[in-house]
Design an enzyme around this catalytic site. Sequence first.
Site, mmCIF file in Angstrom:
data_model
loop_
_atom_site.group_PDB
_atom_site.id
_atom_site.type_symbol
_atom_site.label_atom_id
_atom_site.label_comp_id
_atom_site.label_asym_id
_atom_site.label_seq_id
_atom_site.Cartn_x
_atom_site.Cartn_y
_atom_site.Cartn_z
ATOM 1 N N SER A 5 -1.454 -10.103 -3.558
ATOM 2 C CA SER A 5 -0.108 -9.578 -3.820
ATOM 3 C C SER A 5 0.998 -10.610 -3.619
ATOM 4 O O SER A 5 2.176 -10.310 -3.864
ATOM 5 C CB SER A 5 0.176 -8.397 -2.890
ATOM 6 O OG SER A 5 -0.770 -7.402 -3.064
ATOM 7 N N HIS A 37 -0.633 16.919 3.068
ATOM 8 C CA HIS A 37 -1.816 17.588 3.611
ATOM 9 C C HIS A 37 -1.435 19.020 4.022
ATOM 10 O O HIS A 37 -0.309 19.273 4.470
ATOM 11 C CB HIS A 37 -2.319 16.875 4.868
ATOM 12 C CG HIS A 37 -2.945 15.529 4.621
ATOM 13 N ND1 HIS A 37 -3.166 15.002 3.367
ATOM 14 C CD2 HIS A 37 -3.422 14.605 5.512
ATOM 15 C CE1 HIS A 37 -3.744 13.810 3.497
ATOM 16 N NE2 HIS A 37 -3.909 13.544 4.775
ATOM 17 N N GLY A 86 0.823 -1.220 0.000
ATOM 18 C CA GLY A 86 0.000 0.000 0.000
ATOM 19 C C GLY A 86 0.850 1.259 0.000
ATOM 20 O O GLY A 86 2.085 1.210 0.004
ATOM 21 N N LYS A 97 -10.760 12.907 15.211
ATOM 22 C CA LYS A 97 -9.438 12.356 15.560
ATOM 23 C C LYS A 97 -8.508 13.420 16.127
ATOM 24 O O LYS A 97 -7.752 13.168 17.058
ATOM 25 C CB LYS A 97 -8.805 11.686 14.341
ATOM 26 C CG LYS A 97 -9.510 10.393 13.958
ATOM 27 C CD LYS A 97 -8.958 9.800 12.671
ATOM 28 C CE LYS A 97 -9.795 8.592 12.252
ATOM 29 N NZ LYS A 97 -9.454 8.127 10.897
ATOM 30 N N CYS A 156 -2.781 11.131 10.377
ATOM 31 C CA CYS A 156 -1.816 11.952 9.632
ATOM 32 C C CYS A 156 -2.004 13.455 9.854
ATOM 33 O O CYS A 156 -1.042 14.180 10.123
ATOM 34 C CB CYS A 156 -1.880 11.614 8.149
ATOM 35 S SG CYS A 156 -3.548 11.416 7.503
ATOM 36 N N VAL A 185 1.304 3.512 2.365
ATOM 37 C CA VAL A 185 2.120 3.671 3.578
ATOM 38 C C VAL A 185 3.175 2.563 3.664
ATOM 39 O O VAL A 185 4.345 2.817 3.962
ATOM 40 C CB VAL A 185 1.223 3.678 4.844
ATOM 41 C CG1 VAL A 185 2.065 3.683 6.117
ATOM 42 C CG2 VAL A 185 0.284 4.884 4.828
ATOM 43 N N ARG A 210 -5.677 3.408 18.593
ATOM 44 C CA ARG A 210 -5.087 4.698 19.001
ATOM 45 C C ARG A 210 -5.606 5.223 20.333
ATOM 46 O O ARG A 210 -4.866 5.855 21.081
ATOM 47 C CB ARG A 210 -5.353 5.758 17.924
ATOM 48 C CG ARG A 210 -4.523 5.560 16.680
ATOM 49 C CD ARG A 210 -4.817 6.672 15.697
ATOM 50 N NE ARG A 210 -4.233 6.372 14.403
ATOM 51 C CZ ARG A 210 -4.736 6.802 13.257
ATOM 52 N NH1 ARG A 210 -5.831 7.553 13.250
ATOM 53 N NH2 ARG A 210 -4.146 6.495 12.121
ATOM 54 N N ARG A 216 -11.176 16.996 1.416
ATOM 55 C CA ARG A 216 -10.308 16.307 0.432
ATOM 56 C C ARG A 216 -10.088 17.246 -0.746
ATOM 57 O O ARG A 216 -11.054 17.863 -1.241
ATOM 58 C CB ARG A 216 -10.993 15.020 -0.047
ATOM 59 C CG ARG A 216 -10.121 14.162 -0.915
ATOM 60 C CD ARG A 216 -9.022 13.469 -0.162
ATOM 61 N NE ARG A 216 -9.532 12.459 0.761
ATOM 62 C CZ ARG A 216 -8.789 11.860 1.693
ATOM 63 N NH1 ARG A 216 -7.508 12.156 1.827
ATOM 64 N NH2 ARG A 216 -9.317 10.974 2.501
ATOM 65 N N SER A 261 -3.790 10.853 -1.826
ATOM 66 C CA SER A 261 -3.055 9.664 -1.381
ATOM 67 C C SER A 261 -3.324 9.347 0.087
ATOM 68 O O SER A 261 -2.976 8.260 0.553
ATOM 69 C CB SER A 261 -1.553 9.826 -1.619
ATOM 70 O OG SER A 261 -1.104 11.023 -1.017
HETATM 71 N N1 LIG Z 1 -2.338 6.936 3.092
HETATM 72 C C1 LIG Z 1 -2.045 7.761 4.091
HETATM 73 O O1 LIG Z 1 -1.639 8.915 3.858
HETATM 74 C C2 LIG Z 1 -2.181 7.334 5.533
HETATM 75 C C3 LIG Z 1 -1.696 8.186 6.524
HETATM 76 C C4 LIG Z 1 -1.811 7.796 7.868
HETATM 77 C C5 LIG Z 1 -2.364 6.586 8.194
HETATM 78 N N2 LIG Z 1 -2.845 5.779 7.205
HETATM 79 C C6 LIG Z 1 -3.413 4.484 7.602
HETATM 80 O O2 LIG Z 1 -2.461 3.479 7.234
HETATM 81 C C7 LIG Z 1 -3.146 2.278 6.846
HETATM 82 C C8 LIG Z 1 -2.740 1.915 5.416
HETATM 83 O O3 LIG Z 1 -3.144 2.968 4.546
HETATM 84 P P1 LIG Z 1 -2.736 3.018 2.998
HETATM 85 O O4 LIG Z 1 -3.147 4.372 2.545
HETATM 86 O O5 LIG Z 1 -1.333 2.574 2.800
HETATM 87 O O6 LIG Z 1 -3.743 1.946 2.377
HETATM 88 P P2 LIG Z 1 -3.633 1.160 0.980
HETATM 89 O O7 LIG Z 1 -2.771 1.909 0.024
HETATM 90 O O8 LIG Z 1 -5.019 0.866 0.587
HETATM 91 O O9 LIG Z 1 -2.887 -0.207 1.383
HETATM 92 C C9 LIG Z 1 -3.531 -1.193 2.160
HETATM 93 C C10 LIG Z 1 -2.601 -2.360 2.377
HETATM 94 O O10 LIG Z 1 -3.332 -3.357 3.126
HETATM 95 C C11 LIG Z 1 -3.172 -4.618 2.466
HETATM 96 N N3 LIG Z 1 -4.318 -5.511 2.694
HETATM 97 C C12 LIG Z 1 -5.603 -5.303 2.309
HETATM 98 N N4 LIG Z 1 -6.360 -6.377 2.660
HETATM 99 C C13 LIG Z 1 -5.523 -7.258 3.277
HETATM 100 C C14 LIG Z 1 -5.696 -8.544 3.853
HETATM 101 N N5 LIG Z 1 -6.868 -9.127 3.895
HETATM 102 N N6 LIG Z 1 -4.600 -9.144 4.389
HETATM 103 C C15 LIG Z 1 -3.396 -8.554 4.374
HETATM 104 N N7 LIG Z 1 -3.168 -7.331 3.835
HETATM 105 C C16 LIG Z 1 -4.222 -6.700 3.295
HETATM 106 C C17 LIG Z 1 -3.065 -4.249 1.006
HETATM 107 O O11 LIG Z 1 -2.520 -5.371 0.299
HETATM 108 P P3 LIG Z 1 -2.959 -5.695 -1.232
HETATM 109 O O12 LIG Z 1 -2.172 -4.734 -2.076
HETATM 110 O O13 LIG Z 1 -2.525 -7.083 -1.380
HETATM 111 O O14 LIG Z 1 -4.440 -5.469 -1.325
HETATM 112 C C18 LIG Z 1 -2.128 -3.049 1.101
HETATM 113 O O15 LIG Z 1 -0.801 -3.500 1.233
HETATM 114 C C19 LIG Z 1 -4.647 2.583 7.009
HETATM 115 O O16 LIG Z 1 -5.084 2.163 8.267
HETATM 116 C C20 LIG Z 1 -4.703 4.104 6.908
HETATM 117 O O17 LIG Z 1 -5.825 4.654 7.567
HETATM 118 C C21 LIG Z 1 -2.750 6.113 5.885
#
Ligand SMILES: NC(=O)c1ccc[n+]([C@@H]2O[C@H](COP(=O)([O-])OP(=O)(O)OC[C@H]3O[C@@H](n4cnc5c(N)ncnc54)[C@H](OP(=O)(O)O)[C@@H]3O)[C@@H](O)[C@H]2O)c1
Length: 326
Positions: free
Chosen positions: A38, A231, A11, A202, A122, A13, A93, A224, A152
């Site tokens: 994946s 951000h 993903g 949050k 974030c 992050v 959290r 958004r 993102s």
């Molecule tokens: N994006 C940001 O800016 C940000 C900032 C702060 C916090 N966060 C938090 O960080 C976390 C990840 O966010 P993200 O934006 O990186 O999300 P993302 O891009 O959608 O990535 C999600 C990840 O979870 C994996 N996943 C999904 N279903 C799964 C399963 N059943 N078993 C194992 N792995 C699984 C996905 O793997 P596949 O590729 O195989 O589906 C992918 O690696 C979330 O909780 C989000 O709220 C995100």
Amino acid sequence: MKTIAIAGATGAVGRQMLECLKEQKIEGNVKLLASARSAGKEIDGHIVEELTEDSFQGVDYVLGACENDVTKKWMPWAQKAGCVVIDNSSAFRLDPDVPLVVPEINAQDIAKHNGIIANPNCSTIIALMALHDLDDLYDIESVICTTFQAVSGAGVKGIGDLERELKDEKAKPEAFAYQIAFNVIPQIGGFDENGITSEEWKMQNEGRKILHSPKLNVNCTCVRVPVWRSHSESITVKCKKPVDLDVWRERLADSKGVVLRDDPANNIYPMPIDTTNQDKVFVGRIRYDQADPEKKTVSLFCCGDQIRKGAASNAVQILACLMEKQ
Ligand SMILES: NC(=O)c1ccc[n+]([C@@H]2O[C@H](COP(=O)([O-])OP(=O)(O)OC[C@H]3O[C@@H](n4cnc5c(N)ncnc54)[C@H](OP(=O)(O)O)[C@@H]3O)[C@@H](O)[C@H]2O)c1
């Protein structure tokens, strides 16, 4: 040599976490975990494995980068295997047994962990990086904040929506409720009965825990915007004591992880295009609220890369603190 697993490694992050481990020179064996979709993919010389009950055998630390539901499912497996987890989801959290940490602000809380440490939201990390010196100096009473959150922030699906809509405005959105290209959407998360979204709560709830300020009030509007990454936040803060802007600016100029970009005469202020793909939070547009003759109310604008300081690099900093103590 310690073994570090990244859960959610494919993903937005998770991929950044792998980069941050290298940048922060964390030594260890790395294991990449994601969904069955994946399994077998190669990222930077590592083969991604499906996350299963057995994934955490022999793993010392887990960097969690999955959504809440997935995190809640694998977490007991990691606990059973004796791992220390640094998690990016919001699943734990607010749990009183789980430290919620921004190392520049409350690194001392890391020591209280019982196997899980949470990385804050974030926008909360970026706001508090800009505000914690002000709180130290003049005691923050309340905050009004409007966020401008990059696509993102909704992960790879959010990036996909903007990519498709820039090619075809009629493309059906997948991550957002409406078209995000050439638009702004004043909703992140679901609304409660008071018309406040889960994302908006949050900053108050997590801010109280990180600053150890249980009475902090935050009125937040999360929006958004069609920005790829980083951000931005427009913040007005009421302090308990009158603020000396020069003293505060001096503190910000010396503050670890912060860059002061505050020279309006020369059109210098923070912008998300400048904070993208680096770890510092830029702060500027510092000024008094002219409606407050006591000079206790100030405004600012700040920007930070939410995938880095808002998520991956903050988590890897926490890991570095933990490993130093071993
Ligand atoms: N994006 C940001 O800016 C940000 C900032 C702060 C916090 N966060 C938090 O960080 C976390 C990840 O966010 P993200 O934006 O990186 O999300 P993302 O891009 O959608 O990535 C999600 C990840 O979870 C994996 N996943 C999904 N279903 C799964 C399963 N059943 N078993 C194992 N792995 C699984 C996905 O793997 P596949 O590729 O195989 O589906 C992918 O690696 C979330 O909780 C989000 O709220 C995100």
